[in-house]
Design a protein around this motif. Sequence first.
Motif, PDB file in Angstrom:
ATOM      1  N   UNK A   1       0.206  -9.589  31.724  1.00  0.00           N
ATOM      2  CA  UNK A   1       1.288  -8.623  31.581  1.00  0.00           C
ATOM      3  C   UNK A   1       2.567  -9.294  31.087  1.00  0.00           C
ATOM      4  N   UNK A   2       2.724 -10.544  31.465  1.00  0.00           N
ATOM      5  CA  UNK A   2       3.912 -11.285  31.070  1.00  0.00           C
ATOM      6  C   UNK A   2       4.145 -11.294  29.558  1.00  0.00           C
ATOM      7  N   UNK A   3       3.043 -11.494  28.811  1.00  0.00           N
ATOM      8  CA  UNK A   3       3.176 -11.539  27.350  1.00  0.00           C
ATOM      9  C   UNK A   3       3.574 -10.188  26.779  1.00  0.00           C
ATOM     10  N   UNK A   4       2.988  -9.148  27.364  1.00  0.00           N
ATOM     11  CA  UNK A   4       3.301  -7.804  26.881  1.00  0.00           C
ATOM     12  C   UNK A   4       4.774  -7.512  27.158  1.00  0.00           C
ATOM     13  N   UNK A   5       5.176  -7.888  28.352  1.00  0.00           N
ATOM     14  CA  UNK A   5       6.572  -7.720  28.747  1.00  0.00           C
ATOM     15  C   UNK A   5       7.490  -8.449  27.788  1.00  0.00           C
ATOM     16  N   UNK A   6       7.152  -9.706  27.495  1.00  0.00           N
ATOM     17  CA  UNK A   6       7.990 -10.509  26.615  1.00  0.00           C
ATOM     18  C   UNK A   6       8.092  -9.856  25.241  1.00  0.00           C
ATOM     19  N   UNK A   7       6.981  -9.294  24.770  1.00  0.00           N
ATOM     20  CA  UNK A   7       7.000  -8.656  23.452  1.00  0.00           C
ATOM     21  C   UNK A   7       7.956  -7.462  23.446  1.00  0.00           C
ATOM     22  N   UNK A   8       7.828  -6.586  24.447  1.00  0.00           N
ATOM     23  CA  UNK A   8       8.710  -5.415  24.462  1.00  0.00           C
ATOM     24  C   UNK A   8      10.166  -5.810  24.716  1.00  0.00           C
ATOM     25  N   UNK A   9      10.329  -6.927  25.398  1.00  0.00           N
ATOM     26  CA  UNK A   9      11.669  -7.421  25.677  1.00  0.00           C
ATOM     27  C   UNK A   9      12.376  -7.898  24.408  1.00  0.00           C
ATOM     28  N   UNK A  10      11.594  -8.499  23.491  1.00  0.00           N
ATOM     29  CA  UNK A  10      12.215  -9.028  22.273  1.00  0.00           C
ATOM     30  C   UNK A  10      12.281  -8.002  21.139  1.00  0.00           C
ATOM     31  N   UNK A  11      11.783  -6.803  21.418  1.00  0.00           N
ATOM     32  CA  UNK A  11      11.787  -5.739  20.406  1.00  0.00           C
ATOM     33  C   UNK A  11      13.172  -5.300  19.989  1.00  0.00           C
ATOM     34  N   UNK A  12      14.072  -5.195  20.969  1.00  0.00           N
ATOM     35  CA  UNK A  12      15.362  -4.557  20.719  1.00  0.00           C
ATOM     36  C   UNK A  12      16.411  -5.607  20.347  1.00  0.00           C
TER      37      UNK A  12
END
Length: 211
Positions: A7-18
């Motif tokens: 989940x950490x990677x998915x989180x990191x991806x959505x975190x760097x989206x904006x």
Amino acid sequence: MADAFSLREVLAAFQTCVTERREVLLGPYLSGWRGLIRFLHSLGAIFSFISKDAVAKVQIMESYCDGEQRDKYVSLQSMVEYELANGLVGVQKRSGGPDSGCRTVLRLHRALRWLQLFLEGLRTGREDSRTSVICTDSYNASLATYHPWVVRKAATVAFCALPPRNAFLEIMNVGTPEEAVAMLGEALPYICDVYGITQELFAQHKLLDLP
Ligand code: 1Q0
């Protein structure tokens, strides 16, 4: 395991989206989706009709992002501007032409609303609550509206195969169920942010009902 889902990677991806300018970058957006799809695969073949569709949509977007007009597909904002200015978005019924980036992202965007509700349900659910119930409720409150009866039926049947809440939290690979819940608390605001910005952008341009 090297390529175990986390989940950490998915989180990191959505975190760097904006970005600072509140743009949603397609690169990390799609890599967040790839992570989710990988997780879905690990849940078994019963979910493959869902992951197939998600993969197809991510692939459409990847082909735009790697294509000749790749500089127009850096963010959702630049994509919307480019596709609208060039008459690439079909607003009538589907014409048989290539699916636009806008209509494709809209499908993922609607699914992101489901994800938001589902993860919030998991996070705040009681230890003995059933994942399948949380999933069905989230689905009925979001994506189901856009799906025909057969898809709704198949989805609801598949949800019954989901493992119990704590087992589910464990396969997220973040540690104990308590640690997974804490991580969800951190992750959700980022996912909500991406959802909110996209919703506003699509509403502004009247793109929320694209066929
Ligand atoms: C955990 C269980 C996963 C449940 C996924 C819920 C979504 C159900 C969706 C059922 C859709 C089925 C097939 C086809 C639908 C299409 O008709 C529809 C519209 O497209 P179109 O081209 O016909 O107009 N497509 C969609 O609505 C897109 C659906 C994409 C669903 C993507 C789901 C990805 C799920 C990932 C698992 C996440 C698990 C969360 C835990 C991880 C923690 C970060």
